[in-house]
Write a protein that holds these residues in place. Structure first.
Motif, PDB file in Angstrom:
ATOM      1  N   ALA A 101     -19.923  15.917 -53.108  1.00 29.95           N
ATOM      2  CA  ALA A 101     -20.627  15.967 -51.946  1.00 29.95           C
ATOM      3  C   ALA A 101     -22.159  16.361 -52.445  1.00 29.95           C
ATOM      4  N   TRP A 102     -22.203  16.854 -53.619  1.00 28.95           N
ATOM      5  CA  TRP A 102     -23.544  17.264 -54.058  1.00 28.95           C
ATOM      6  C   TRP A 102     -24.328  15.974 -54.422  1.00 28.95           C
ATOM      7  N   TYR A 103     -23.712  15.164 -55.162  1.00 32.54           N
ATOM      8  CA  TYR A 103     -24.304  13.807 -55.659  1.00 32.54           C
ATOM      9  C   TYR A 103     -24.747  13.113 -54.408  1.00 32.54           C
ATOM     10  N   LYS A 104     -24.001  13.344 -53.320  1.00 33.87           N
ATOM     11  CA  LYS A 104     -24.468  12.272 -52.188  1.00 33.87           C
ATOM     12  C   LYS A 104     -25.537  13.070 -51.522  1.00 33.87           C
ATOM     13  N   ARG A 105     -25.785  14.439 -51.578  1.00 32.59           N
ATOM     14  CA  ARG A 105     -26.945  14.942 -50.967  1.00 32.59           C
ATOM     15  C   ARG A 105     -28.313  15.075 -51.919  1.00 32.59           C
ATOM     16  N   ASN A 106     -27.888  14.509 -53.017  1.00 37.65           N
ATOM     17  CA  ASN A 106     -29.155  14.768 -54.001  1.00 37.65           C
ATOM     18  C   ASN A 106     -29.586  13.648 -54.547  1.00 37.65           C
ATOM     19  N   GLY A 107     -29.486  12.775 -53.802  1.00 35.90           N
ATOM     20  CA  GLY A 107     -30.098  11.259 -53.875  1.00 35.90           C
ATOM     21  C   GLY A 107     -29.564  10.394 -55.122  1.00 35.90           C
TER      22      GLY A 107
END
Ligand code: SF4
Length: 379
Positions: free
Chosen positions: A46-52
């Motif tokens: 989820a973090w990768y998805k939200r951090n471009g």
């Protein structure tokens, strides 16, 4: 007007284009909050998805399961619930189908004094059933709903999946639905119903009921906050490794890069190896000993599985059949061909320098835990 092209037709490409052109349009930026279906999945993903971060180059998004779910929801479940509401007059069916709404725990565009977004969690429930008697779910073990409503969530499942209870990720999703519904509306559901619908036989429907648990809702909120306040993905557990979902993850390469970067350097200094803080953390809650017990249990379970497999094969051989089936199970026993491998010596004999064509695989971690004074060692 017809566009005439000399290119041969590619039906898969036509479907893909249709999917891309008709994907659900959301009224909000889904990257600004953590969605209910993600909150109990791998937070690092989820973090990768939200951090471009870009998905791996070879990653292909599969749309089949998602569209299957939409079809079942929109063409089976919503009409059936509307039938129950309008024709049978059993209840009111709210916030379902075209009336679906997304609930937020705050406005993601508002920030607190520390610069954190006010809203970090969102969820789009499949519906709310309202106006029922408090014993409406008695058939499913709930004698008193404590209110006149409950949430509804629909999942389509592969016919091969055998469920004895709802999946943990869906359980968590319904906790968020109930939590946000209670927090942001006048409805205070204490229960959610999850309908699992067999994608092959639509009349095969499993019903599970989830009770609201304030603590679990709080955990979901904390997890969402973690995704938005963390700046280093290595601080987020690799939960996909634990729940076995890494193979479907679009960020496997980024995750590997993060892991490699976070790897501690070679520690030869005995003093550091025996540092009380390090040793204390490894022994806290018997971490190392629990791991040892888990390794033993896994070994035992593997032996038992191998033994049972042999017994089953023997029964099939005795009866001269490589397949068997009952009402809820089936058995198949086949011989697979060996894997094709390159014959290195034959290539060398043909004058090919094999070393020039070797490529290095991805690095991987090795964890060894050894108990000196005990009778075994595991890795
Ligand atoms: S590869 Fe696995 S652990 Fe890493 S982000 Fe993806 S799901 Fe999570």
């Amino acid at each position: 007007m017809l566009t005439t092209t000399k290119e041969p037709l590619d039906f898969k490409a036509i479907f893909q284009s249709w999917v891309d052109g008709t994907n659900k349009k959301w009224g909000h930026d889904r990257n600004k909050t953590l969605g209910g279906s993600e909150a109990f999945g791998c937070l690092r993903k989820a973090w990768y998805k939200r951090n471009g971060f870009e998905p791996d180059p070879e990653y292909e998004e599969s749309w089949g399961a998602l569209r299957r779910g939409d079809i079942i929801e929109n063409h089976i479940v919503v009409p059936a619930m509307e039938w129950g509401a309008k024709e049978l007059k059993l209840f009111e069916f709210l916030m379902g189908g075209e009336n679906q709404i997304t609930l937020f725990d705050g406005d993601p565009d508002d920030f607190d004094d520390n610069g954190r977004p006010e809203g970090v969690l969102s969820v789009t429930p499949d519906g709310l059933i309202r106006g029922v008697a408090r014993n409406a779910l008695a058939k499913y073990g709930v004698v008193d709903l404590g209110t006149d409503c409950f949430m509804l969530e629909v999942k389509s499942i592969d016919p091969r999946v055998d469920l004895s209870e709802e999946k943990a990720i869906h359980h968590g999703q319904t906790q968020i639905q109930m939590g946000l519904m209670r927090q942001t509306t006048a409805f205070k559901p204490n229960y959610a119903v999850i309908l699992y619908i067999n994608a092959s036989f639509l009349d095969d429907i499993e019903v599970f009921v989830v009770k609201f648990d304030e603590k679990k809702f709080k955990i979901a909120q904390d997890r969402a906050e973690l995704v938005f306040k963390t700046t280093d993905p290595s601080k987020l557990h690799r939960e996909g490794v634990i729940d076995g979902t890494c193979q479907y993850c679009p960020y496997q390469q980024s995750c590997l890069d993060t892991t490699v970067k976070a790897m501690p350097g070679k520690t030869t200094d005995k003093k550091r190896q025996t540092d009380p803080a390090l040793v204390g953390d490894l022994l806290k809650d018997e971490l190392l000993f629990r791991r040892r017990a888990a390794t033993k249990a896994a070994k035992k379970a593997k032996e038992e599985l191998d033994r049972l497999n042999e017994e089953i094969k023997e029964v099939l051989r005795r009866h001269g059949s490589n397949k068997a089936q009952g009402n809820s199970w089936s058995v198949s026993y086949t011989m697979a061909q060996g894997r094709q491998t390159l014959d290195k010596s034959s290539l060398e004999a043909a004058g090919i320098d094999v070393s020039e064509h070797m490529k290095l695989g991805n690095p991987y971690e090795i964890l060894k835990v050894t108990f000196k004074d005990l009778d075994d060692e595991d890795a």
